[in-house]
Design an enzyme around this catalytic site. Structure first.
Site, short mmCIF file in Angstrom:
data_model
loop_
_atom_site.label_atom_id
_atom_site.label_comp_id
_atom_site.label_asym_id
_atom_site.label_seq_id
_atom_site.Cartn_x
_atom_site.Cartn_y
_atom_site.Cartn_z
N GLU A 39 -3.39 0.30 -5.70
CA GLU A 39 -3.47 -0.22 -4.33
C GLU A 39 -4.63 -1.19 -4.21
OE1 GLU A 39 -4.38 1.33 0.19
OE2 GLU A 39 -5.78 1.52 -1.47
N ASP B 209 -6.23 4.52 -5.49
CA ASP B 209 -6.57 4.11 -4.14
C ASP B 209 -7.78 3.17 -4.10
OD1 ASP B 209 -6.45 4.58 -1.10
OD2 ASP B 209 -8.50 5.22 -1.57
#
Length: 690
Positions: A381, A311
């Protein structure tokens, strides 16, 4: 040849004249000549010596007989009529064995690598708060996910990504982690997780976890020790001098708005947070922090997790000089610079050294991937917007691997301009910049973005799913997209999202409503109490999983058909992707595999009017084309001349055809493939080809 019977023995009438022969009954020439036992003993050696030469000189038997002495057997075995066939059979066996080994080695050497589990199946994102509530508190949980695993078997989906379920104060719904090694009680216990993982593996499903390296919760033990200047943890976070009522250290702005710096009274310094002030950034220039995060990776891989979604990685490092970032509008008063869009994030994202850290994470996962059949997947991401070259760097290099792929968010912009040309532009942004030999992927929704059915409109949902599942690479499906769920309306008093409480227009609650399982109470999300953490969409009585399973023309049925088709057809799961035609309405492409006659033409109308597409100039296509599947079910099986392929607004066609002429050799600039393979139709195998 005749037989003579003497006493109880039977001998061949015309046989060996062997003066030393004597049978067990005392019969034979030696007995008839009254040779005594003592004489036999004295002559044993001489008889033995004579026996072989006598047999050679006097043996005239045409065929071997049972009970022949070994000397005779050896004599027979040395004759050409017996020796030659035996040698032929021996060398034939040797040659066949060597040929089989050579063919096996050749097949292994020439065969392309099998698709891994993350390539063969779409990735399905579960937002755990909204998937299934098992205990009646109105919030989804791990046991609820376990109850609904049959849903993935029905859809033929093998890869499941579950958004964060770590122990957390829930200031950012799990992305503010208090303990990386524990499960938040809202979602269950560690035992619940282990049972879920074991059940998933027993069903052939893979679990991908969210990994959140950039920051922790301000309640994390590390932060509390850092703010008290514990010698080991003092530099675990990014601290700098500032005054409580003075100016901030620089103009850096949080993703959620306003300054990235907050003064801590305990330590007497400011700490950096690129997200909420409750999410302090870790200091990845401290090797101890990197080692801590590697230990956490080991913790979950040891439990059997199959992969991680990394993330917000581009925020992991900041420039150590901490200078002000350049303003997008140099004339804007500095006090009005309050959002990330006001600055060029030159010093807070994608810093030198970031990829070294990610490659170290990848190396740790590769150690676990050595276990047969247990490849550990890593997806990254990073929203880089028009700077697509930055995103492509997460693939790694030819020498050092990084992510299996970075998430491709460009199709999220599809609703900005629903047209064939725009769809091709977004697809080509990725395909035209992706490093050679890498694996593409496609995302049309997630927990941070408006549902595609709401942003693009229900009219295009089926066509977008068709695009997602027929493009090359891995598709990612956000829960509910398989049935066409839409955003809900959330009033100010109903807002749950922390970001929405800062700015109501930034709330992400609308795309996070509970999954609509059936038409019963709470749409089957919570069948124990009348509680749901967010309101349900009012259309749940008709738009739900159970109803669509009964309708073979539903969004769910078409999603399932396309996914099954993709996984069963070589041209779709690993073949060439070639642009064929694009205009203001239609985006069309071919999926084919060298050596395989069967190929697929995809025609999708993203425009605003019904159109007839003329592909008569594409000589590689047959004159007549039969529709295998249309998003408008009445057109299934319809036959079009290639000069008049008609599509309605939002309609997509999968056309299967047979040809001996491949499109890609004649149009190399329009075609892409990750790993080239050819099909040998005579024996039905794939092999590497140039």
């Amino acid at each position: 040849m005749s037989y003579r019977k003497d006493s109880d023995s039977v001998e061949l009438g015309e046989c060996t004249r062997n003066p030393g022969y004597k049978d067990a009954d005392g019969d034979g020439p030696a007995a008839r000549d009254n040779i005594s036992v003592s004489d036999s003993e004295e002559k044993r050696d001489s008889i033995g010596v004579k026996r072989l030469s006598d047999a050679r000189d006097e043996y005239t038997q045409i065929k071997p007989y049972a009970g022949m002495p070994k000397e005779v057997l050896v004599l027979y075995s040395s004759k050409a009529r017996y020796r030659v066939p035996r040698e032929i059979l021996f060398w034939l066996t040797v040659c066949c064995t060597l040929a089989l080994v050579a063919v096996t080695i050749a097949v292994i050497a020439l065969s392309p690598k099998c698709l891994s589990w993350w390539q063969a199946s779409p990735v399905y994102q579960i937002y755990p708060r909204s998937f299934k509530d098992s205990d009646g508190d109105g919030v989804g949980d791990l046991k609820g996910i376990k109850e609904k695993l049959d849903h993935f078997e029905y859809l033929n989906i093998k890869s499941i990504w579950i958004s964060p379920f770590y122990r957390s104060p829930m200031k950012d719904f799990g992305y503010d982690v208090e303990d990386f090694r524990d499960i938040d009680p809202l979602f269950g216990t560690m035992k619940d997780f282990e049972e879920l993982l074991a059940t998933m593996h027993s069903k052939g499903l893979r679990l991908i976890m969210d990994f959140i390296p950039n920051h922790t919760s301000d309640r994390h033990r590390w932060f509390n020790l850092s703010r008290t200047r514990d010698p080991h943890y003092e530099d675990y976070y990014v601290w700098t001098d500032c005054k409580p009522d003075g100016p901030k250290p620089n103009n850096w702005v949080s993703i959620f708005g306003n300054s990235s710096w907050t003064y801590d009274e305990v330590r007497g310094q400011c700490y950096l947070h690129q997200f909420l002030k409750e999410q302090p950034d870790l200091n990845f220039r401290n090797p101890d922090v990197i080692n801590e995060m590697i230990d956490i990776i080991h913790f979950w891989l040891d439990k059997g997790v199959d992969g991680f979604r990394m993330d917000a990685v581009k925020h992991m490092l900041e420039a150590p000089h901490m200078r002000d970032e350049p303003q997008v509008d140099p004339n804007k008063p500095p006090e009005l610079v309050t959002t990330e869009w006001d600055l060029h994030s030159d010093y807070t994202t994608s810093q030198v050294g970031l990829h070294d850290i990610l490659r170290e994470f990848r190396a740790q996962m590769d150690i676990y991937s050595q276990e047969p059949g247990r490849y550990r997947f890593m997806v990254i991401e990073s929203y880089d917007y028009e700077e697509v070259y930055k995103t492509m760097m997460y693939y790694g290099t030819k020498l050092e691997k990084e992510g299996d792929f970075p998430f491709n968010f460009y199709l999220l912009d599809l609703p900005q301009n629903t047209s064939g040309a725009w769809a091709k532009h977004l697809v080509h942004l990725w395909m035209g910049n992706m490093p050679k030999g890498k694996w593409p992927n496609w995302v049309v929704g997630n927990h941070d973005r408006t549902r595609i059915s709401s942003s693009a409109g229900q009219l295009y949902v089926r066509a977008i799913n068709m695009l997602l599942l027929t493009l090359p690479g891995t598709a990612t499906t956000y829960y509910g997209e398989e049935i066409g769920m839409e955003n809900i309306n959330v009033t100010a008093s109903q807002i749950q999202d922390p970001a929405g409480k800062y700015n109501t227009s930034a709330s992400r609650d609308p795309q996070r409503s509970p999954l609509q399982w059936n038409a019963n109470m709470n749409a089957g999300f919570n069948d124990k109490t009348n509680l749901t953490w967010l309101p349900l969409h009012p259309d749940y009585e008709t738009v739900n999983v159970e109803a669509q399973m009964k309708d073979d023309g539903s969004v769910l049925a078409q999603y399932r058909f396309l996914n099954t088709l993709r996984q069963s057809e070589l041209p779709l799961n690993r073949g060439w992707f070639c642009y064929v035609h694009t205009d203001a309405n239609v985006f069309s492409y071919i999926r084919e595999l060298d050596g395989l006659k069967r190929a697929f033409l995809i025609v999708v109308n993203f425009g605003k009017e019904s159109v007839v597409t003329d592909l008569s100039s594409v000589r590689e296509l047959p004159d007549e084309l039969k529709v295998l599947m249309s998003t408008n079910k009445v057109n299934d099986g319809k036959v079009f001349p290639k000069s008049r392929i008609q599509t309605e607004v939002g309609e997509g066609l999968v056309i299967q055809y047979s040809t001996n002429t491949r499109f890609n050799p004649n149009h190399p600039e329009e075609c892409y493939i990750s790993e080239k393979a050819c099909y040998l139709e005579t024996i039905g195998i794939l092999y590497k080809c140039q």
